[in-house]
Design an enzyme around this catalytic site. Structure first.
Site, short mmCIF file in Angstrom:
data_model
loop_
_atom_site.label_atom_id
_atom_site.label_comp_id
_atom_site.label_asym_id
_atom_site.label_seq_id
_atom_site.Cartn_x
_atom_site.Cartn_y
_atom_site.Cartn_z
N TYR A 18 27.31 -21.89 -21.34
CA TYR A 18 26.32 -22.75 -20.66
C TYR A 18 26.44 -22.65 -19.12
O TYR A 18 27.35 -22.18 -18.69
CB TYR A 18 26.19 -24.11 -21.18
N GLU A 19 25.31 -22.79 -18.49
CA GLU A 19 25.36 -22.60 -16.88
C GLU A 19 25.54 -21.21 -16.81
O GLU A 19 26.07 -21.09 -15.49
CB GLU A 19 25.99 -23.74 -16.49
N GLY A 20 24.93 -20.30 -17.37
CA GLY A 20 25.16 -18.67 -17.20
C GLY A 20 26.32 -18.31 -17.88
O GLY A 20 27.62 -18.76 -17.44
#
Lengths: 596, 596
Positions: free
Chosen positions: B447-449
């Site tokens: 998550y978050e890239g």
């Protein structure tokens, strides 16, 4: 739900094109009928069972898990497990590699390994119920008495009953010398043999209790009253769940009950039991105090099978992540849209996604060769027509087992991780099935001896104590291969590095042996890196061998090219991992100072 | 249940001895009071909250998970979460680093990072509820209007409400340009601002629905009717769960409902929601079509926090595996019994176990320095007294964020794996708590890239597009350090390799830039290895810096020696990983051919 298609093409390529299994097997004692056609037909059937019966139970089985009833001490396995076991038994799979004298089909071990891969890909949790049976049969076959084989082993071979290995206790894991379970002689029983009263608690007993078969044959390690301390005082006993009458019918319930099942990270469909033996009736297998030898018989086969588990999970994870990368549309290729008529390109256009896929492919197909090569040597060890060949195979097997077990399982953690990663956040969601593979894979580096135990076995026992007999055969084989193919155009980029690494492997080993002689602690400081170093060179050899085999095979051109591409990837991007492991081997115990 | 003790000594060493945070912070705008004493006192209090309130809820929260009621669209969080959030809010933690104008304490970002580590170690799932609030506040602070900050942000700062980031849609993950959620103007509302009707479905929304606070402020990315296609047509909207009256009181329920929560591999106490917006009322933040810029404001802070999550899980896993290795008695040391009066030696006598512990320690303490160094530059960027210093810090932050995020999270997968491995089979059992860390850590690289996105950001944007501004500052800093310490006895074995690697890092980067200019696909082929390569050299620098700091500090000798030992271990056994990543960087896209 995840896809699964049995990778029969690659298994056949590995067996017949790369390893020349047909020529090897038909040349062995009793191997006349073990032709490619026969093996092919068996693989085909195993593939159907794996795809159609087992694979659909995998994710639901994880969700449902096993249920333990503490009042009745019984385990209910997930929906479909019982039916699958019935199909497995009726298909004769329980006796595939077992001796004909006890109802088996006496087919090659390497075929057993190949079919086991398929079943484990279908449902690893389920596959653990028959797996432990296999080890129990091996122990009885080699160390038991004839009446024990007739009464117990033949029923396991028939798929009526299953077996277990009861080793671990709360205070005795890697160090079985610490085990406390007691066995006291208690008069005569079946076949006029001495019975023993077995008392103690075992933990982590896979298939210790379940509802798939009518009886369970526990093989239990325990100490006789006059046993020496430590691992030289351990004996092995048959302790059936239900006592057995002389005619093979079931008698009264034995005092061997599951006390609980564990709640684990994965393999949730497999019942991992705490087993309580309370003066349970048992029979000695083999000589008193020689139980560890019998256990190693079970253990070696089990270790190879656990390696295959790693392969099996990685294969299925790869199939699904490749499919996802093909279908998921997201972003554009770095050099411009490749599918301009679609809202986005698929993930396959991203080089970094291909890196993750090729990493998996290099490990999956390389691991498959490794375990099949190893299993084929098990056949040669057992049935070659001359003693020298058997001896050499036996040494190769001893050398390869810790690599097959530890390397393939560790790589399965990496492969299932990369497969999940390709899914992005969707990989973290249960119903997409990828996280189950990652959880299931996590057990494989722990049970049947952790990676640390395998590494110590490889370096301490197989290389140093046995003076590297198997290692030397293997180095010679690689050298011969390099010489034979030194002029091959398609192998040019591989033979050079392979020859250099192989030479260095021998030299590093000699130097390390000297350091260990001076300080035994150096063994523990180097073993893990030595195992990886050895494993990556082993896979490099098998990949080079694959390319050579592909060149001379009649496989379709795309298949051949994929082998060449993956091998080139392996040599360029994976084999350099040896550089860091070499640094680890050379760093020495001084870099691992005491920790308070 | 697992142990947890807040690692305040190591945090203080990192902040004050290594990074000289007191001198830096007190020299910044508004930093007069940010003395060591103040920071120390805050850390002390955060440690208590983490150890006493949060840590005990971690494993039970995983077992209980979140519950979703589909009739009322409500989420019930695990037992203790609500009370912990109340304590957090009452302690003023929600506003720790927020501006005083909105009720915050305006304390340094680096202190926020340090306290966040403690809370995340205590209970990662729980920590995600306040985490998303932070990002939402940053977006409103930098891009919102004054009335929005007063009405929404101040209530989040007070801990009354929480925030979310609603980005992802089923078809739009890494590629937000594909998002479809619509926003249509719909007359005037609060503060005479235009209201919008927001319609669409968002997935993977952490803290999208819960029972910890009375209102939730969703920050939603959507397209206005006249929006250009792709990522240049995205705007950001405030969409509260309950509409808010001009006086701040709650109005009617907005049409923004959770439709489901995900069943995930880990962070089971965190509600990951599907959010359905059906003509929900929203307010534009910032300029139309400029939502991606506002999102990156949230994202950068969130990315650093996710890096800290990796650190936090690794720290707690390390504490437990070290304790286990100390207490578990099994086998004997290779050179003979070390505890002859006990039935077996502990695991610490095994060099391979120490290797696993030192790997964790090197990564945990190195990662801590990395994220704190990064966070300190965030403070300098925001509040240095001259523009040139702010600019330089801003470039360093841009460069460091993808490394802090991707490297530390990937290492947390390795650390939690090694910690579990030390437990052997016991690590696989839920109630021992180690497998939860491994499952929880697995989200951090997604998550978050994902790691792939971070790697492309580092190489494509931070190095190439921004012409490596931050990179050059960092190389200069390392070079200056090497020169300064070239004569230090205790650093002798480190400065040499560090200087060599640093030089090579610059050269490799130049060569790679050239190759990418010729073929943009080379970026994707090298980015992942480039990220690791950069990360391992970064940690080498920070470890050398640690030894230098330990030498001149007044820390106890055992603490100093542990730093020297771990640094020596890192240079001997971890830094050589760069060799394989260099091979990966140099291999080129030709080794990653198309896959059908």
């Amino acid at each position: 739900m995840t896809l699964y298609k049995a990778p029969l093409d690659d298994q056949r390529f590995a067996l017949f094109d790369v390893l020349g299994a047909e020529a090897v097997l038909t040349g062995l004692e009793g191997g006349d009928g073990h032709t490619r056609d026969l093996l092919d037909a068996v693989l085909e059937e195993a593939g159907k069972l794996a795809e159609q019966v087992l694979a659909p139970t995998n994710w639901p089985g994880d969700q449902e898990g096993c249920h333990f009833d503490k009042d009745t001490h019984t385990v209910t396995t997930p929906k479909g497990f019982k039916e699958a076991f019935k199909a497995f038994a009726e298909g004769g799979w329980a006796g595939l590699t077992m001796p004909e004298a006890y109802g088996g089909q006496a087919l090659p071990a390497v075929l057993g390994t190949a079919t086991t891969e398929l079943f484990q890909s279908g449902n690893l949790s389920w596959s653990l119920y028959p797996l432990l049976s296999e080890g129990a049969c091996h122990a009885m076959e080699l160390h038991g008495e004839e009446w024990q084989r007739e009464l117990f082993m033949s029923r396991i071979v028939a798929g009526d009953w299953t077996g277990t290995m009861c080793l671990t206790e709360p205070q005795a894991g890697s160090d079985l010398g610490l085990l406390k379970t007691r066995a006291e002689p208690a008069g005569k029983g079946l076949h006029d043999a001495t019975t023993y009263r077995i008392t103690g608690t075992k933990i982590f007993i896979s298939a210790g209790e379940h509802d798939l078969a009518e009886n369970i044959v526990h093989l239990v390690l325990a100490r006789l009253p006059d046993a020496p301390a430590g691992s030289r005082g351990i004996s092995m006993f048959i302790v059936p769940k239900f006592k057995v009458n002389a005619d093979g019918s079931l008698g009264e319930r034995n005092n061997a009950y599951a006390g609980a099942i564990e709640h684990k990270m994965g393999i949730k469909g497999s019942a991992t039991c705490v087993m309580n033996f309370d003066e349970a009736e048992g029979y000695l297998i083999g000589q008193p105090h020689k139980g560890l030898m019998a256990m190693f018989t079970m253990m070696n086969a089990a270790r190879l099978s656990v390696g295959v588990q790693g392969l099996a999970l990685s294969e299925r994870a790869l199939q699904n992540s490749l499919n996802y990368a093909r279908e998921r549309l997201q972003s554009r290729a770095l050099s411009g849209a490749k599918f301009p008529d679609k809202p986005a390109d698929n993930l396959l256009v991203q080089p970094d996604v291909r890196r993750m896929l090729l990493t998996q492919r290099a490990f999956v197909e390389g691991s498959r060769l490794l375990v099949l090569y190893n299993a084929l040597q098990v056949d040669v060890e057992a049935r070659a027509k001359d003693e020298a060949t058997r001896q050499k195979a036996s040494e190769l097997v001893a050398f390869l087992i810790p690599i097959s077990k530890a390397l393939v399982t560790e790589l399965s953690i990496e492969c299932t991780k990369e497969a999940l990663q390709i899914y992005g956040g969707h990989g973290y969601i249960g119903e997409n099935g990828m996280e189950q593979f990652a959880r299931d894979a996590r057990i494989t580096t722990l049970y049947e001896g952790t990676t640390g135990i395998q590494a110590a076995d490889l370096l301490g026992r197989k290389i140093l104590q046995l003076q590297g007999a198997g290692f030397r055969h293997f180095l010679e084989e690689i050298s011969a291969f390099c010489q034979q193919h030194s002029a091959d155009e398609s192998l040019r980029a591989m033979i050079g590095p392979l020859a250099v690494y192989t030479k260095q492997w021998g030299e590093l080993t000699m130097k390390l042996a000297g350091r260990i002689q001076a300080n035994p602690e150096e063994l523990g400081a180097a073993a893990n890196d030595y195992l990886y170093y050895s494993g990556y060179i082993t896979l490099a050899y098998l990949w080079a061998k694959s390319v050579a085999a592909a060149d001379r095979s009649s496989q379709p051109e795309a298949f051949k090219q994929a082998k060449r591409d993956t091998a080139a990837f392996y040599f360029a991007r994976i084999l350099p991992r040896c550089l860091m492991h070499q640094a680890g081997i050379e760093a020495g115990v001084a870099t691992l100072p005491q920790i308070a």
